[in-house]
Design a protein around this motif. Structure first.
Motif, PDB file in Angstrom:
ATOM      1  N   ALA A   1      61.525  77.383  46.375  1.00  0.00           N
ATOM      2  CA  ALA A   1      62.105  77.846  45.118  1.00  0.00           C
ATOM      3  C   ALA A   1      61.829  79.337  44.959  1.00  0.00           C
ATOM      4  O   ALA A   1      60.689  79.780  45.146  1.00  0.00           O
ATOM      5  CB  ALA A   1      61.521  77.069  43.944  1.00  0.00           C
ATOM      6  N   TYR A   2      62.873  80.094  44.623  1.00  0.00           N
ATOM      7  CA  TYR A   2      62.786  81.554  44.559  1.00  0.00           C
ATOM      8  C   TYR A   2      63.403  82.078  43.255  1.00  0.00           C
ATOM      9  O   TYR A   2      63.869  81.311  42.425  1.00  0.00           O
ATOM     10  CB  TYR A   2      63.561  82.191  45.720  1.00  0.00           C
ATOM     11  CG  TYR A   2      63.129  81.815  47.104  1.00  0.00           C
ATOM     12  CD1 TYR A   2      62.012  82.394  47.692  1.00  0.00           C
ATOM     13  CD2 TYR A   2      63.865  80.898  47.850  1.00  0.00           C
ATOM     14  CE1 TYR A   2      61.635  82.071  48.980  1.00  0.00           C
ATOM     15  CE2 TYR A   2      63.493  80.565  49.146  1.00  0.00           C
ATOM     16  CZ  TYR A   2      62.375  81.160  49.705  1.00  0.00           C
ATOM     17  OH  TYR A   2      62.003  80.827  50.982  1.00  0.00           O
ATOM     18  N   ASP A   3      63.435  83.417  43.172  1.00  0.00           N
ATOM     19  CA  ASP A   3      64.163  84.132  42.119  1.00  0.00           C
ATOM     20  C   ASP A   3      63.797  83.603  40.732  1.00  0.00           C
ATOM     21  O   ASP A   3      64.655  83.127  39.972  1.00  0.00           O
ATOM     22  CB  ASP A   3      65.674  84.039  42.345  1.00  0.00           C
ATOM     23  CG  ASP A   3      66.101  84.673  43.657  1.00  0.00           C
ATOM     24  OD1 ASP A   3      65.274  85.385  44.268  1.00  0.00           O
ATOM     25  OD2 ASP A   3      67.244  84.443  44.085  1.00  0.00           O
ATOM     26  N   ILE A   4      62.523  83.713  40.398  1.00  0.00           N
ATOM     27  CA  ILE A   4      62.033  83.201  39.120  1.00  0.00           C
ATOM     28  C   ILE A   4      62.473  84.136  37.991  1.00  0.00           C
ATOM     29  O   ILE A   4      62.207  85.334  38.016  1.00  0.00           O
ATOM     30  CB  ILE A   4      60.501  83.061  39.161  1.00  0.00           C
ATOM     31  CG1 ILE A   4      60.108  82.019  40.215  1.00  0.00           C
ATOM     32  CG2 ILE A   4      59.951  82.666  37.793  1.00  0.00           C
ATOM     33  CD1 ILE A   4      58.641  81.995  40.537  1.00  0.00           C
ATOM     34  N   GLN A   5      63.179  83.563  37.035  1.00  0.00           N
ATOM     35  CA  GLN A   5      63.709  84.330  35.912  1.00  0.00           C
ATOM     36  C   GLN A   5      63.609  83.518  34.630  1.00  0.00           C
ATOM     37  O   GLN A   5      63.441  82.299  34.672  1.00  0.00           O
ATOM     38  CB  GLN A   5      65.182  84.686  36.156  1.00  0.00           C
ATOM     39  CG  GLN A   5      65.467  85.492  37.399  1.00  0.00           C
ATOM     40  CD  GLN A   5      66.952  85.719  37.590  1.00  0.00           C
ATOM     41  OE1 GLN A   5      67.716  85.797  36.622  1.00  0.00           O
ATOM     42  NE2 GLN A   5      67.381  85.816  38.846  1.00  0.00           N
ATOM     43  N   ILE A   6      63.753  84.217  33.502  1.00  0.00           N
ATOM     44  CA  ILE A   6      63.847  83.517  32.220  1.00  0.00           C
ATOM     45  C   ILE A   6      65.308  83.179  31.962  1.00  0.00           C
ATOM     46  O   ILE A   6      66.174  84.061  31.951  1.00  0.00           O
ATOM     47  CB  ILE A   6      63.291  84.384  31.077  1.00  0.00           C
ATOM     48  CG1 ILE A   6      61.790  84.599  31.253  1.00  0.00           C
ATOM     49  CG2 ILE A   6      63.561  83.716  29.719  1.00  0.00           C
ATOM     50  CD1 ILE A   6      61.166  85.510  30.230  1.00  0.00           C
ATOM     51  N   MET A   7      65.576  81.885  31.773  1.00  0.00           N
ATOM     52  CA  MET A   7      66.919  81.423  31.420  1.00  0.00           C
ATOM     53  C   MET A   7      66.793  80.509  30.205  1.00  0.00           C
ATOM     54  O   MET A   7      66.043  79.524  30.234  1.00  0.00           O
ATOM     55  CB  MET A   7      67.591  80.687  32.582  1.00  0.00           C
ATOM     56  CG  MET A   7      67.790  81.539  33.823  1.00  0.00           C
ATOM     57  SD  MET A   7      68.835  80.765  35.095  1.00  0.00           S
ATOM     58  CE  MET A   7      70.468  81.092  34.424  1.00  0.00           C
ATOM     59  N   ASP A   8      67.496  80.859  29.149  1.00  0.00           N
ATOM     60  CA  ASP A   8      67.453  80.124  27.883  1.00  0.00           C
ATOM     61  C   ASP A   8      66.011  79.943  27.398  1.00  0.00           C
ATOM     62  O   ASP A   8      65.611  78.859  26.947  1.00  0.00           O
ATOM     63  CB  ASP A   8      68.149  78.766  28.010  1.00  0.00           C
ATOM     64  CG  ASP A   8      68.490  78.172  26.641  1.00  0.00           C
ATOM     65  OD1 ASP A   8      68.788  78.950  25.722  1.00  0.00           O
ATOM     66  OD2 ASP A   8      68.434  76.933  26.494  1.00  0.00           O
ATOM     67  N   GLY A   9      65.220  80.997  27.547  1.00  0.00           N
ATOM     68  CA  GLY A   9      63.861  80.990  27.030  1.00  0.00           C
ATOM     69  C   GLY A   9      62.821  80.348  27.920  1.00  0.00           C
ATOM     70  O   GLY A   9      61.644  80.288  27.541  1.00  0.00           O
ATOM     71  N   ARG A  10      63.201  79.878  29.104  1.00  0.00           N
ATOM     72  CA  ARG A  10      62.255  79.242  30.024  1.00  0.00           C
ATOM     73  C   ARG A  10      62.182  80.016  31.330  1.00  0.00           C
ATOM     74  O   ARG A  10      63.204  80.468  31.851  1.00  0.00           O
ATOM     75  CB  ARG A  10      62.677  77.806  30.341  1.00  0.00           C
ATOM     76  CG  ARG A  10      62.489  76.838  29.189  1.00  0.00           C
ATOM     77  CD  ARG A  10      62.917  75.451  29.618  1.00  0.00           C
ATOM     78  NE  ARG A  10      62.812  74.526  28.516  1.00  0.00           N
ATOM     79  CZ  ARG A  10      62.086  73.418  28.540  1.00  0.00           C
ATOM     80  NH1 ARG A  10      61.420  73.099  29.640  1.00  0.00           N
ATOM     81  NH2 ARG A  10      62.045  72.612  27.506  1.00  0.00           N
ATOM     82  N   LEU A  11      60.969  80.112  31.854  1.00  0.00           N
ATOM     83  CA  LEU A  11      60.764  80.729  33.158  1.00  0.00           C
ATOM     84  C   LEU A  11      60.964  79.668  34.233  1.00  0.00           C
ATOM     85  O   LEU A  11      60.211  78.684  34.300  1.00  0.00           O
ATOM     86  CB  LEU A  11      59.358  81.313  33.240  1.00  0.00           C
ATOM     87  CG  LEU A  11      59.052  82.215  34.448  1.00  0.00           C
ATOM     88  CD1 LEU A  11      59.840  83.520  34.345  1.00  0.00           C
ATOM     89  CD2 LEU A  11      57.559  82.492  34.533  1.00  0.00           C
ATOM     90  N   ILE A  12      61.984  79.839  35.069  1.00  0.00           N
ATOM     91  CA  ILE A  12      62.315  78.826  36.083  1.00  0.00           C
ATOM     92  C   ILE A  12      62.736  79.503  37.379  1.00  0.00           C
ATOM     93  O   ILE A  12      63.196  80.651  37.375  1.00  0.00           O
ATOM     94  CB  ILE A  12      63.456  77.889  35.619  1.00  0.00           C
ATOM     95  CG1 ILE A  12      64.761  78.681  35.421  1.00  0.00           C
ATOM     96  CG2 ILE A  12      63.070  77.135  34.358  1.00  0.00           C
ATOM     97  CD1 ILE A  12      65.988  77.816  35.242  1.00  0.00           C
ATOM     98  N   PRO A  13      62.605  78.806  38.520  1.00  0.00           N
ATOM     99  CA  PRO A  13      63.228  79.291  39.749  1.00  0.00           C
ATOM    100  C   PRO A  13      64.743  79.122  39.631  1.00  0.00           C
ATOM    101  O   PRO A  13      65.221  78.051  39.264  1.00  0.00           O
ATOM    102  CB  PRO A  13      62.657  78.367  40.834  1.00  0.00           C
ATOM    103  CG  PRO A  13      61.519  77.636  40.190  1.00  0.00           C
ATOM    104  CD  PRO A  13      61.836  77.582  38.735  1.00  0.00           C
ATOM    105  N   THR A  14      65.492  80.165  39.936  1.00  0.00           N
ATOM    106  CA  THR A  14      66.947  80.086  39.803  1.00  0.00           C
ATOM    107  C   THR A  14      67.651  79.887  41.144  1.00  0.00           C
ATOM    108  O   THR A  14      68.871  79.811  41.192  1.00  0.00           O
ATOM    109  CB  THR A  14      67.491  81.355  39.120  1.00  0.00           C
ATOM    110  OG1 THR A  14      67.181  82.505  39.934  1.00  0.00           O
ATOM    111  CG2 THR A  14      66.883  81.530  37.743  1.00  0.00           C
ATOM    112  N   ARG A  15      66.864  79.823  42.231  1.00  0.00           N
ATOM    113  CA  ARG A  15      67.447  79.527  43.552  1.00  0.00           C
ATOM    114  C   ARG A  15      66.509  78.584  44.293  1.00  0.00           C
ATOM    115  O   ARG A  15      65.319  78.863  44.438  1.00  0.00           O
ATOM    116  CB  ARG A  15      67.652  80.807  44.365  1.00  0.00           C
ATOM    117  CG  ARG A  15      68.264  80.555  45.747  1.00  0.00           C
ATOM    118  CD  ARG A  15      68.735  81.868  46.368  1.00  0.00           C
ATOM    119  NE  ARG A  15      67.650  82.785  46.644  1.00  0.00           N
ATOM    120  CZ  ARG A  15      67.013  82.867  47.824  1.00  0.00           C
ATOM    121  NH1 ARG A  15      67.359  82.069  48.832  1.00  0.00           N
ATOM    122  NH2 ARG A  15      66.052  83.753  48.006  1.00  0.00           N
TER     123      ARG A  15
END
Length: 256
Positions: free
Chosen positions: A202-216
């Protein structure tokens, strides 16, 4: 004097054994809590996502645009929006049942448990990986077996062994979860012979809709060169209201 020494030694051994049992119980409980936190991070109470799934082979690659709706651990719906030949194909999970709507023949097909280990739409993910029929929280025993560093992040190393009464795809999982943000960064999937079949990064950790998640997220089979499948999150919304009635066989036909 000899009796007193033996009694003292026995007492120390008994205390040591009690501490070992107590500690192992705490660690086992902690391991399950860690896995649940990581699972909850990516799942939320509900989620609605738009994904790009890229399947890469030595001589070709293919992209799919997919929309997903998920609610807790009981409900999931996946709609394929492209390519054109697969457009309108839908997968539905209700409890332990998984259904597939095939628009070209206008039929809903119930997938048997034996198909959960098969490739999802020709990718390196299984049907179970995408539809999540099994639960990484309730279907496995969890144990912390150590610590490590994954991409400069301290991680728990958690061994997951399926419970005897559950029908799951893998004989064992080794899951590496970031200690700070409880993100699943790396996972090894084992077959019945104890061999690593797939690895997931799991890579590219970003905040999406208020949550920090791997986006790839990428899945790589160990026995095939130049082969992998990536899931890239374009958008994701957490904890929006989705009624149970959305996840029905009839709804599958009209998602387009």
């Amino acid at each position: 004097m000899k009796s007193t020494s033996q009694h003292s030694l026995f007492s120390r051994n008994l205390i040591g054994l009690s501490l070992m049992i107590f500690t192992s119980q705490i660690w086992a409980q902690t391991a399950e809590e860690i896995v649940k936190k990581a699972d909850d991070n990516m799942r939320g109470k509900t989620s609605q996502a738009e994904l790009v799934i890229i399947t890469s082979r030595a001589t070709w690659s293919r992209e799919m645009d997919v929309k997903t709706w998920m609610k807790g651990t009981d409900f999931a719906m996946l709609l394929i929006q492209s390519p054109a030949r697969d457009k309108g194909t839908v997968f539905l999970k209700r409890g332990k049942e998984v259904w597939n709507w095939i628009p070209t023949i206008e039929r809903s097909i119930k997938l048997p448990p034996s198909m959960m280990s098969q490739s999802w739409m020709g990718t390196d993910f299984t049907n179970d990986d995408l539809v999540k029929e099994s639960s990484i929280v309730s279907d496995y025993h969890h144990s912390i077996i150590g610590d490590t560093i994954i991409r400069n992040k301290p991680c728990y190393m958690i061994e997951m062994i399926p419970k005897p009464e559950t029908a799951v795809v893998w004989s064992k999982l080794m899951v590496f979860i970031d200690k700070q943000d409880f993100l699943e960064l790396y996972t090894e999937f084992f077959d019945e012979d104890g061999n690593v079949v797939n690895i997931m990064n799991a890579y590219d950790i970003q905040i999406m809709d208020g949550r920090l998640i791997p986006t790839r997220v990428e899945m790589i089979p160990m026995d095939k060169e130049n082969q992998k499948t990536e899931i890239i999150y374009k958008t994701i919304l957490f904890d929006r209201t989705i009624k149970d009635e959305f996840f029905t066989l009839n709804r599958m036909k009209y998602l387009n």
